[in-house]
Design an enzyme around this catalytic site. Structure first.
Site, short mmCIF file in Angstrom:
data_model
loop_
_atom_site.label_atom_id
_atom_site.label_comp_id
_atom_site.label_asym_id
_atom_site.label_seq_id
_atom_site.Cartn_x
_atom_site.Cartn_y
_atom_site.Cartn_z
CB SER A 121 28.69 16.59 52.61
OG SER A 121 27.79 16.21 53.60
CG ASP A 263 25.65 17.77 56.57
OD1 ASP A 263 24.59 18.43 56.59
OD2 ASP A 263 25.97 17.05 55.62
CG ASP A 265 25.71 19.11 52.08
OD1 ASP A 265 25.42 18.58 53.17
OD2 ASP A 265 26.12 18.46 51.10
MG MG Z 1 25.63 16.51 53.72
#
Ligand code: MG
Length: 478
Positions: A121, A263, A265
């Site tokens: 992430s 972010d 992902d």
């Molecule tokens: Mg994320």
């Protein structure tokens, strides 16, 4: 820690991992899945065994595997897939994808019963990890993670014979994901109100979807940091004010209507207004709550304890119920499902719109904000400028794992004359818009301190004061 001790006594055969568990925490999973530094705490060997463990838990079920753009993600995913195949799983390889696109695929494709995503992430590039996604597209429940941990640590895998190993199938999910997002909004309306937007995927996998998505609603999307690059050369994958200075300047320079940053992902989005000003996810979360409520599709909103007191200050007078959860987006998802809520959000920019997906999605949050602006014919600075002005300060204190809960308990006792919420750590209220939250980290040996106030200096002062108190209590209680 209990796992480490018991399996050491049983002659647990992986001393390298044993050391890692001992150092990292008593749990394999943290607030947001299973994470570690690649090559140290997370190796292909561990990924294979994680595949054995996950596949043994979901024995006989088919699994979709996707990954983010980190340099190590494909390597770890292929090792994970080898582990899953070894326990006779049917694997659907999705490849490079934003995590919400994988979640939507798991939710809607009847052939696939769960998913695993290799991602860390917003963490720095040296990190990676795995998130397990349940059949509804929501991150797996704590009880599932505990079961997977038990299998992983005990080594009780159900390995298959050579005859049972299945071929990997390949799936393309991005087109279906984009189509499903566009079904949630009035595309004709968005096309009539053509906007100019600067998109900053931050070298993450949103670069694969968001510029296309905005193009399909007729927006002019200018992209910065738009190449997927696991080294994150131009900015860290966490969308914070410090990391988004180039976005802010770009929005002003090209006179865009707003800017969006994601972010690594793609499940979180942060907005910059037309002046290039950064706004935390509380602001977009509240604005979308009001908008959905006015359209009659949101009566109750779910958000973690860390979001601003502005949430209640704005939404309660409008008759919108506000429910708080512990930190971690899946807790928001679970409570939304339980009470039938359509919208939930986090202050870090995670927005969950249940008619689309009961999990965070930066794509749907972007589209809902675009639709709000189109319908209300406002600039983003006007939308956010209507909200109460509160300030947050955040800090953290390193403590030993076993001290974290003791410190929180001592603070609850010290402030027993005040309103104290214990949903996650201790949230101590000083007035309707002033509070301090002290909570143990989900994964690390530290305590996090959050403070909010209508006065910026007071928020900073409160955070510092409680940081000092946590340090003192850590020493006193040792
Ligand atoms: Mg994320």
């Amino acid at each position: 820690m209990k796992y480490v001790v018991s399996h050491y006594l049983l002659g647990f055969p992986y001393p390298r991992f044993l050391t890692w568990v001992h150092v990292m925490s008593e749990r394999l999973f943290g607030t947001n899945g299973f994470r570690g530094v690649v090559g140290k705490e997370l190796t292909p060997e561990i990924a294979v065994k994680f595949g054995y463990a996950v596949g043994t838990h979901y024995l006989g079920k088919s699994v979709a595997v996707g990954w983010d753009g980190r340099l190590s993600s494909e390597m770890l995913s292929k090792a994970l897939i080898a582990g899953l195949l070894s326990v006779a799983s049917q694997v659907y390889e999705v490849g490079l994808t934003p995590i919400p696109a994988l979640q939507k695929y798991v939710m809607e494709n009847s052939e696939v019963e769960y998913g695993v995503m290799a991602t860390a992430s917003h963490n720095p590039p040296e990190y990676n990890g795995f998130k397990v996604i349940g059949p509804e597209g929501i991150e797996a429940h704590d009880s599932v993670e505990k079961r997977i941990e038990e299998i992983f640590l005990s080594g009780r895998y159900v390995l298959s014979t050579w005859r049972e190993v299945k071929e990997v199938r390949h799936s393309e999910v991005l087109q279906h994901y984009l189509d499903s997002l566009l079904r949630q909004v009035d595309v004709d309306l968005l096309r009539r109100r053509e906007k100019k937007v600067v998109v900053d995927p931050g070298h993450g996998v949103s670069a694969l979807t968001i510029p296309h998505l905005l193009g399909r609603v007729g927006y002019k999307a200018m992209t910065i940091n738009g190449d997927v690059d696991g080294r994150f050369p131009m900015r860290s994958p966490e969308p914070t004010p410090e990391n988004l200075e180039v976005l802010s300047k770009s929005v002003s320079a090209v006179e865009a209507d707003f800017g969006v940053a994601f972010d690594g992902d793609g499940d979180r989005v942060i907005f910059c207004d037309e002046e290039g000003k950064f706004w935390w996810g509380d602001a977009s979360g509240i604005a979308i709550s009001k908008y959905l409520s006015q359209r009659g599709i949101c009566q109750a909103v779910v958000t973690p304890v860390t979001s601003s007191a502005a949430v209640e200050m704005v939404l309660r007078p409008l008759g919108i119920k506000v429910m708080r959860t512990q930190v971690g987006s899946r807790h928001v998802s679970y409570l939304m499902r339980e009470i039938g809520s359509t919208w939930g959000f986090e202050e870090n920019g995670g927005g969950i719109y249940a008619p689309h997906l009961l999990a965070r999605d930066g794509g749907i949050t972007t589209l809902l904000m675009a639709q709000l602006l189109a319908e209300e014919k406002k600039e983003l600075s006007e939308v956010f400028g209507e909200l109460p002005r509160l300030w947050q300060a955040k800090t953290k204190v390193k403590t030993r794992l076993e001290m974290r809960d003791k410190v929180v308990e001592a603070l609850i006792e010290e402030h027993s004359d005040k309103r104290v919420e214990t949903i996650d750590g201790a949230k101590i209220w000083f007035s309707d818009n002033e509070w301090v939250l002290v909570r143990p980290s989900g994964t690390e040996p530290l305590v996090r301190v959050f403070a909010e106030s209508g006065n910026r200096d007071q928020a900073t002062r409160l955070a510092r004061e409680f940081k000092r108190r946590v340090v003192a209590l850590t020493e006193d209680l040792a």
